[in-house]
Design a protein around this motif. Structure first.
Motif, short mmCIF file in Angstrom:
data_model
loop_
_atom_site.label_atom_id
_atom_site.label_comp_id
_atom_site.label_asym_id
_atom_site.label_seq_id
_atom_site.Cartn_x
_atom_site.Cartn_y
_atom_site.Cartn_z
N ASP A 375 48.46 51.41 21.14
CA ASP A 375 48.52 50.84 19.87
C ASP A 375 47.10 50.78 19.16
N VAL A 376 46.06 50.57 19.95
CA VAL A 376 44.75 50.53 19.41
C VAL A 376 44.43 52.15 18.62
N ARG A 379 46.46 52.71 15.44
CA ARG A 379 45.80 51.71 14.65
C ARG A 379 44.59 52.38 13.81
N ASN A 380 43.59 52.84 14.79
CA ASN A 380 42.54 53.53 14.53
C ASN A 380 42.79 54.91 13.45
N ASP A 383 43.98 54.23 10.33
CA ASP A 383 42.85 53.96 9.38
C ASP A 383 41.97 55.10 8.79
N GLU A 397 44.34 45.18 8.85
CA GLU A 397 43.75 43.72 9.17
C GLU A 397 44.56 42.91 10.34
N SER A 398 45.81 43.30 10.15
CA SER A 398 46.69 42.57 11.29
C SER A 398 46.53 43.24 12.74
N ASP A 399 46.21 42.33 13.53
CA ASP A 399 46.27 42.75 15.04
C ASP A 399 47.25 43.31 15.45
N SER A 400 48.62 42.91 14.95
CA SER A 400 49.81 43.29 15.45
C SER A 400 50.52 44.33 14.75
N SER A 403 51.57 47.39 16.76
CA SER A 403 52.64 46.85 17.99
C SER A 403 53.73 46.69 17.24
N ASP A 404 54.14 45.90 16.20
CA ASP A 404 55.08 45.44 15.23
C ASP A 404 55.70 46.87 14.95
#
Length: 546
Positions: A375-376, A379-380, A383, A397-400, A403-404
């Motif tokens: 997931d990291v 996300r990266n 971006d 900005e959302s950490d989830s 994963s969501d």
């Protein structure tokens, strides 16, 4: 503009009970011209999507709409007298359609867009009713909603109605052209575009909705469609927007491919509308005040060496989308300058990374590459592509968020959804003629490698094409290659997935790759062979993360 499995495009009568008062059939409803007109209007409203369950019969309901207040099961719109609208008269239908009041006087949930349909004219409403009454009756009882207390108390909806619902027919702007007024009627009425593209969904078609500025809908991002030059359609020509609405692909200098709910809306609704109506919709959207949905902040220097997501992009994405993000013309869409990629919300980008895309508009299928990432990493890399090569969008900005999106993404290419059916009869017959199922089944029972895929597909595809024999005009506007590649991918899934997973569970060495990687490779190689049969496919398995 919206299969939005949620508030958007909630079809016609979400929330209605099946039975209603008996009434004599109006003989005028059988007028063929009225029915044909109603069919076009229902198509413009994209009603079939939310009133057809996966694998169900058209308009028979039980499609699950996931809304913020719980799951709503859509009703049966066929004229079955027990489970559909067979006993409804026009007055009952009209009250539900344009006032949001059910046949027993109950308020309807605003997931059903009566706040938009209230603008539809009397004549058009009657035509819609005539078409629905002409459908084959399907006996399909509606399943129960899954809405917890207190949202299941319909009397509480009076608060929402008082604040946000205003009944009234569409009123043309005397200062606008006939084309703009036609576009306004479609966008603000049957099209109910704001159900997806408004920033705030639950306030309906009101001044508080954040009109057309973009917003999240059921885990996808419906982008800004105001004339803003960067985040909206301001930099697109009219012809580019019309082409996008008709095909799902933006031509020229505005690369982009429709995904998720918008893709289905294009296939089932917009692509079947007249060019004149699509042009009118664009003309009206040009008159909407431009809205900037976010202000550029201090974005990270994503083009810099060692930027977050750069190494992941080079490992997983650059072979197709190219290191400069420009893609491959006619085969892989560009990410650089892609307005869909730069939407305010990252949800659609995340969903595509996790779920992949079928072949469409001549573009290659995209494997569900995110299934091989953490997931990291997803996300990266999201971006990174949203802020490289001149792109600019808010960082996640959302950490989830990642994963969501992973949890919400269920697709055949991701390996976590049922295999799709081959829908077109001509393609099914071509596969049967070529013996495709047996040949793919034998292939799937062995080690599914590029070396074994290429010769089988190199022989199979020409035979399938010859058996199919359809001209582009006979394919509903779709590319023959798209139809056959997507059909073969579905067939490969049907005959190979279960046996592959069984061997994988047993620890067989030839079944060590994730199924998402296997089916993604198959789709990519099938596309390569369909488009360039003289070449060996270069696309193998998605790279394995160290």
């Amino acid at each position: 503009m919206d299969r939005i499995a949620a508030l958007a495009r909630a079809g016609f009568l979400t929330g209605l009970l099946a039975a209603g008062p008996a009434a004599a059939q109006d003989p005028n409803l059988a007028d063929p011209e009225l029915i044909a007109r109603g069919k076009y209007l229902v198509t413009a409203g994209d009603c079939v999507a939310c009133h057809t369950a996966p694998g169900g019969k058209p308009f028979s309901g039980n499609y699950r709409l996931n809304t913020p207040i719980g799951a709503i099961m859509t009703p049966n719109l066929t004229p079955d007298p027990e489970t559909g609208i067979g006993k409804w008269d026009y007055a009952t239908f009209e009250r539900a359609f344009r006032q949001g009041i059910g046949d027993e006087g109950e308020y309807l949930y605003p997931a059903f867009p009566f706040g938009w349909y209230t603008k539809v004219t009397d004549d058009d409403t009657k035509a819609i009713f005539a078409f629905l009454k002409s459908l084959p009756a399907v006996k399909e009882a509606r399943k129960d909603n899954e809405i917890p207390f207190p949202f299941n108390v319909r009397t509480a909806l009076i608060t929402w109605r008082t604040a946000f619902f205003g009944e009234g027919r569409f009123k043309p702007d005397p200062q606008a052209t006939e084309e703009v007024n036609r576009g306004a009627y479609l966008v603000e009425g049957l099209g109910h575009c704001g159900m997806c593209h408004n920033e705030r969904k639950l306030v309906g078609n009101s001044s508080l909705a954040g009109r057309f500025g973009g917003g999240v809908i059921d885990g996808w991002y419906a982008p800004n469609i105001t004339p803003d030059g960067h985040q909206g359609i301001g930099a697109w020509s009219d012809a580019e927007v019309v082409t996008y609405l008709k095909t799902g692909t933006a031509p020229g200098s505005r690369p982009g491919v429709a995904a998720g709910p918008m893709r289905q809306t294009i296939e089932e609704s917009l692509s079947k509308m007249t060019d004149a109506d699509l042009k009118a919709m664009v003309a009206y959207l040009r008159t909407v005040p431009a809205k900037q949905t976010y202000r550029e902040k201090n974005l990270q220097a994503f083009d810099a060496k060692g930027a977050p997501g750069a190494s992941t992009y080079l490992t997983y994405c650059s072979s197709c989308h190219q290191p400069d993000g420009k893609g491959i013309p006619g085969a892989v869409p560009a990410l650089a300058g892609n307005t869909s990629v730069q939407s305010k919300g990252p949800e659609t980008v995340l969903r595509v990374i996790y779920g992949g895309l079928a072949a469409q508009s001549g573009y290659a299928p995209m494997p569900a590459i995110g299934q091989e990432m953490t997931d990291v990493e997803v996300r990266n890399v999201a971006d990174y592509v949203r802020n490289s090569w001149g792109n600019s969008a808010p960082v996640i900005e959302s950490d989830s968020a990642a994963s969501d999106a992973r949890a919400a993404t269920q697709t055949m290419l991701a390996g976590n959804a049922p295999c799709a059916e081959v829908a077109q009869d001509g393609v099914v017959k071509a596969f049967e003629t070529a013996g495709a199922a047996e040949r793919l089944k034998g292939l799937a029972q062995e080690a599914v490698t590029q070396e074994k895929l290429v010769p089988v597909l190199a022989q199979l595809l020409p035979q399938v094409k010859a058996a199919y024999g359809a001209k582009p005009a006979e394919t509903g506007g779709q590319s023959v290659d798209d139809l056959l590649v997507n059909g073969l991918t579905s067939l490969f899934c049907q005959v190979g997935k279960d046996s592959y997973l069984e061997r994988q569970k047993a620890g067989a060495s030839e079944a060590s790759r994730p199924w998402a990687s296997v089916i993604g490779s198959f789709a990519s190689i099938a596309y390569s062979q369909a488009r360039n049969p003289e070449k060996r496919a270069s696309a193998g398995a998605p790279p394995v993360r160290p």
